[in-house]
Design an enzyme around this catalytic site. Structure first.
Site, PDB file in Angstrom:
ATOM      1  N   PHE A  75     -14.391  -3.879   1.689  1.00  0.00           N
ATOM      2  CA  PHE A  75     -15.453  -2.997   1.180  1.00  0.00           C
ATOM      3  C   PHE A  75     -15.536  -3.071  -0.353  1.00  0.00           C
ATOM      4  CE2 PHE A  75     -13.914  -0.508   5.039  1.00  0.00           C
ATOM      5  CZ  PHE A  75     -14.814  -1.128   5.885  1.00  0.00           C
ATOM      6  N   ASP A  90      -7.640  -5.479  13.082  1.00  0.00           N
ATOM      7  CA  ASP A  90      -8.974  -5.005  12.696  1.00  0.00           C
ATOM      8  C   ASP A  90     -10.011  -6.125  12.728  1.00  0.00           C
ATOM      9  OD1 ASP A  90      -7.843  -2.561  12.381  1.00  0.00           O
ATOM     10  OD2 ASP A  90      -7.867  -2.550  10.196  1.00  0.00           O
ATOM     11  N   HIS A 135      -5.472  -3.821   2.627  1.00  0.00           N
ATOM     12  CA  HIS A 135      -5.940  -4.598   3.770  1.00  0.00           C
ATOM     13  C   HIS A 135      -6.603  -5.925   3.372  1.00  0.00           C
ATOM     14  CE1 HIS A 135      -5.101  -0.721   5.475  1.00  0.00           C
ATOM     15  NE2 HIS A 135      -5.394  -1.121   6.701  1.00  0.00           N
ATOM     16  N   ARG A 193       0.840  -1.210   0.000  1.00  0.00           N
ATOM     17  CA  ARG A 193       0.000   0.000   0.000  1.00  0.00           C
ATOM     18  C   ARG A 193       0.876   1.262   0.000  1.00  0.00           C
ATOM     19  NH1 ARG A 193      -2.103   1.087   6.083  1.00  0.00           N
ATOM     20  NH2 ARG A 193      -0.469   0.023   7.228  1.00  0.00           N
ATOM     21  N   ARG A 206      -1.103  -4.714   3.730  1.00  0.00           N
ATOM     22  CA  ARG A 206      -0.877  -3.859   4.886  1.00  0.00           C
ATOM     23  C   ARG A 206       0.539  -3.954   5.449  1.00  0.00           C
ATOM     24  NH1 ARG A 206      -4.609  -3.567  10.385  1.00  0.00           N
ATOM     25  NH2 ARG A 206      -3.681  -1.644  11.193  1.00  0.00           N
ATOM     26  N   GLU A 261     -18.850   3.701  -0.424  1.00  0.00           N
ATOM     27  CA  GLU A 261     -18.167   2.954  -1.482  1.00  0.00           C
ATOM     28  C   GLU A 261     -19.058   2.674  -2.685  1.00  0.00           C
ATOM     29  OE1 GLU A 261     -18.102   2.207   1.715  1.00  0.00           O
ATOM     30  OE2 GLU A 261     -15.999   2.278   2.334  1.00  0.00           O
TER      31      GLU A 261
END
Length: 308
Positions: free
Chosen positions: A78, A112, A104, A5, A162, A53
């Protein structure tokens, strides 16, 4: 070591200096996807869509009809679930030129927890017609995947990541869409396959045990003939993925084996059709059996099985 990322965020700036045909869209996670550098440097080419989104994917579809290439960024969970109807019906069905770059993915998302750990995204996007699906292994490959995606006419889904990963390719490495990437040539009766964050792990194990390791940056489409040529000498193939074992890398290799009459046993290492837990990414990799020690132990068992 650099996370994919972060590498994505840095390369966006380099790309923006050389081409002006793309916009970046964000869903209020620019700090997490590392698009905040692009936002600050090129605010006129950055669209903040907020935590919406589904709307963002619709905006991207519309922008693509104006000759602009939208790069849509959010977390993989998402991108692959909350906005999947828009990805399918508003982007893939009309074959619009939209690029989705998702951070992620997998249990590497760590603390998370299950709600944010996308362990189904590759399976979902592989099953949607017209989508190209990419999962680069390091910063060098990510750059080439992004170049390929921007030059490709049609929708593309790219996984970043990540946690920091080592660079496993040389600067001269050439990414070829659809082809397997042999990253270590050893004995070919056992072959380790990895993609994304697992590729450097299978590489390290392969070097230690003297067996072949293959990185698979393209999950769809694939050059089946090249995969068959890689698999032909193998008695056993071991796939390792930070994803549910259903619908991802393991099933891709399985389809090549079964579809071409190969006599290769397949062992699929990954998340065994269960939700992830919250925790440190390294500890989770060990818990779900996709860390280097687990890969090495499985490979050693297989070697002993072959030797009898």
């Amino acid at each position: 070591m650099i996370s994919l990322r972060e590498a994505f965020g840095k390369y966006l700036l380099e790309l923006a200096r050389n081409r002006d045909d793309f916009f970046v869209l964000d869903a209020d996670v620019a700090g997490g996807t590392f698009t905040h550098w692009f936002r600050d440097k090129y605010p006129e080419r950055f669209v903040e869509c907020g935590i919406a989104e589904q709307n963002m994917f619709g905006v991207a579809a519309g922008l693509s009809t104006l000759g602009i290439i939208p790069i849509v960024t959010t977390y993989a969970v998402f991108a692959s679930m909350r906005a999947i109807e828009q990805a399918r019906n508003s982007i893939a069905y009309p074959n619009f030129n939209v690029k989705i770059v998702a951070s992620h993915p997998g249990i590497d998302t760590g603390p998370d927890g299950a709600t944010h750990q996308a362990i189904e995204d590759l399976a979902i996007y592989r099953s949607i017609p017209n989508f190209v699906v990419l999962s680069p292994a390091d910063d060098i490959e990510l750059k080439q995947c992004l170049n390929c995606a921007l030059d490709h006419k049609g929708p593309v889904y790219i996984r970043t990541g990540r946690s920091p990963v080592p660079t496993i390719h040389e600067e001269g490495y050439k990414f070829n869409l659809g082809n397997p990437d042999v990253i270590f040539e050893g004995e070919k009766d056992i072959i380790l396959f990895g993609c994304g964050i697992t590729s450097h792990r299978v590489l390290n194990v392969a070097k230690k045990l003297g067996i072949t390791a293959v990185n698979v940056p393209t999950l769809k489409p694939i050059n089946r003939e090249d995969f068959v040529n890689v698999l032909k000498p193998a008695k056993i193939a071991i796939t390792v993925e930070d994803h549910n074992i259903i619908g991802g890398l393991g099933d891709l290799i399985g389809s090549v084996i079964s579809g071409n009459g190969l006599c290769t046993k397949l062992i699929k290492m990954g998340v065994q059709d269960k939700f992830g837990k919250s925790g440190d990414p390294i500890e989770l990799a060990k818990l779900y059996g996709i860390d280097e020690s687990s890969i090495e132990n499985t490979a050693k068992e297989v070697i002993n099985e072959i030797k009898g």
